[in-house]
Write an enzyme that holds these catalytic residues in place. Structure first.
Site, short mmCIF file in Angstrom:
data_model
loop_
_atom_site.label_atom_id
_atom_site.label_comp_id
_atom_site.label_asym_id
_atom_site.label_seq_id
_atom_site.Cartn_x
_atom_site.Cartn_y
_atom_site.Cartn_z
N LYS A 63 51.35 -93.15 78.86
CA LYS A 63 51.57 -93.37 77.43
C LYS A 63 52.60 -94.45 77.27
CE LYS A 63 50.06 -91.50 73.55
NZ LYS A 63 48.75 -90.84 73.39
N1 GLU Z 1 45.53 -92.50 72.22
C1 GLU Z 1 44.36 -91.72 72.48
C2 GLU Z 1 44.74 -90.35 73.04
O1 GLU Z 1 45.82 -89.87 72.82
C3 GLU Z 1 43.36 -92.48 73.34
C4 GLU Z 1 43.85 -92.87 74.69
C5 GLU Z 1 42.91 -93.79 75.44
O2 GLU Z 1 41.83 -94.07 74.94
O3 GLU Z 1 43.28 -94.23 76.52
O4 GLU Z 1 43.95 -89.68 73.65
#
Ligand code: GLU
Length: 420
Positions: free
Chosen positions: A110
């Protein structure tokens, strides 16, 4: 267990409590449990930006790789005032369990920059994104770590990230991010994927509970990319969308809101607030309205020990990451509320991110109908698997989902061993 005060935050305490509880239930090897409690690596960067006013402001950014046992890391990038190292680390951990649960060949990551994106001009946002990308450039890459949109970021953010990375490589590298515009290698259906995945999971949940989703009364907190798509698709399918809110406030009409007209109102005014024919309701009160399905699609920790016993929904579908605190989880369970956990409920986004990444690596793109069919299959299969695990072990769906995700990551560690 080693202490990790540098990562402390409410969401990190929640994520650790979930891991510790499930590790005990799985009788996880204590060495592997200890390793899973920490991110593999975490980077803190400062991001200086020349503001439109002429002065320079420094923003703080993070990128955290939680685990790489299953493959390169994957996870969104958020622009929000609540961003801190603990929050980003917790969200990276949740991504590890989410990717493993969905059977994707990824570890969790993240990123975030602490800022209010609504107060930044397009030029400032572009500079922020490009400088942040440059600061974390050694942490990302198509076979290393692949960012995607999250709270406060979108397709444009991903296009700037991809361009910045590509310029340092002297060639276009579409696989470095997902959630890009289709014109530069994005996937059909990615924008709607998280919202659509929630709807597929809800159909499966209703089926397992012996109910019909059509006609159900739904409340959605959050009208961003996830909440607005889920609301529109459920409305199209004949559900009553009784309440919707966004950062500025909410609207409530138990007879049902016209979601298409509401969308037009948002396009014109920038908010759901003031939508004709509906009562105003606060962002907190909307959670407590009588309904069948509550979809928290905004930020974390909104359902907590102080309001959980006033939730009247039969199903809580966690569209946001971490919307329910562990204390609230217990209260909801005692009240017979079915909680569809974040790592299952909102996984449609990362599933279609995976499709986008695979298409980009092969330079071969699929039709939208193919994307939707494959997404439906994975969401339905994962829900059924979690439902069975939960029934077999006599636990709630969150525990079932975490048991599946965490045990897959742990199995990968056992099979790879500890280096050196
Ligand atoms: N931000 C989204 C999540 O929390 C998508 C993450 C992604 O597609 O890599 O799952």
């Amino acid at each position: 267990m080693t202490d990790s005060p540098e990562f402390d935050s409410e969401l990190h305490r929640t994520a650790l409590a979930q891991l510790d509880r499930v590790a005990a239930r799985l009788a996880l090897d204590s060495d592997i449990h200890e390793r899973l409690r920490f991110p593999r690596r975490a980077l803190v960067v400062s991001v200086p930006i020349r503001m439109d006013r002429g002065d320079t402001e420094v923003f703080i950014g993070y990128r955290v790789h939680h685990n790489t046992a299953l493959g390169p890391t994957k996870g969104g990038l958020r622009y929000d005032l609540g961003v801190n190292l603990g929050e980003v680390t917790a969200l990276a951990m949740l991504m590890s369990w989410k990717c493993a649960l969905m059977g994707l060949p990824y570890g969790g990551a993240k990123g975030g920059v602490r800022c209010n994106p609504r107060e930044l001009s397009p030029r400032e946002l572009e500079h922020l994104t490009r400088r942040y990308t440059t600061e974390i450039i050694h942490m990302i890459g198509p076979d290393l770590d692949i960012p995607a949109p999250d709270l406060g970021t979108d397709e444009q953010t991903m296009a700037w990230m991809m361009d910045t990375y590509s310029m340092t490589q002297g060639k276009s590298v579409p696989g470095v991010v997902t959630g890009k515009p289709i014109i530069v290698g994005g996937s059909a259906g990615r924008r709607e994927a998280t919202g659509r995945g929630i709807v597929f999971v809800l159909y499966q949940a209703a089926k397992s509970l012996g109910q019909e989703l059509r006609g159900k009364k739904i409340v959605v907190q959050g009208f961003g990319n996830v909440g607005s798509v889920a609301a529109r698709l459920l409305w199209n399918d004949g559900c009553t969308i009784a309440g919707i809110s966004d950062v500025k406030g909410g609207v409530w009409n138990p007879a049902g809101l016209d979601v298409r007209q509401l969308q037009d109102h948002v396009t014109q005014t920038g908010s759901v607030v003031g939508f004709p024919g509906a009562e105003p309701v606060t962002n907190e009160a909307i959670l407590e309205q009588p309904c069948d399905v509550l979809i928290p699609a905004a930020v974390d920790s909104v359902i907590h020990a102080r309001n959980a016993d006033r939730i009247k929904a039969l199903i809580v579908a966690e569209a946001a990451n971490g919307p329910t605190t562990p204390e609230a989880d217990v209260i909801l369970r005692d009240h017979g509320v079915t909680v569809i956990p974040d790592i299952l409920c909102n996984a449609g986004g990362v599933v279609v991110s995976y499709f986008e990444w695979v298409q980009g690596l092969q330079y071969y793109f699929w039709k939208e109908s193919e994307i939707i069919a494959r997404l439906q299959e994975i969401m339905a299969r994962s829900f059924t698997s979690v439902w069975r695990t939960a029934q077999k072990s006599g636990v709630d769906l969150r525990t079932g989902a975490l048991m599946e995700g965490i045990s897959r990551v742990a199995d990968a560690h056992v099979s790879r061993g500890l280096y050196p």
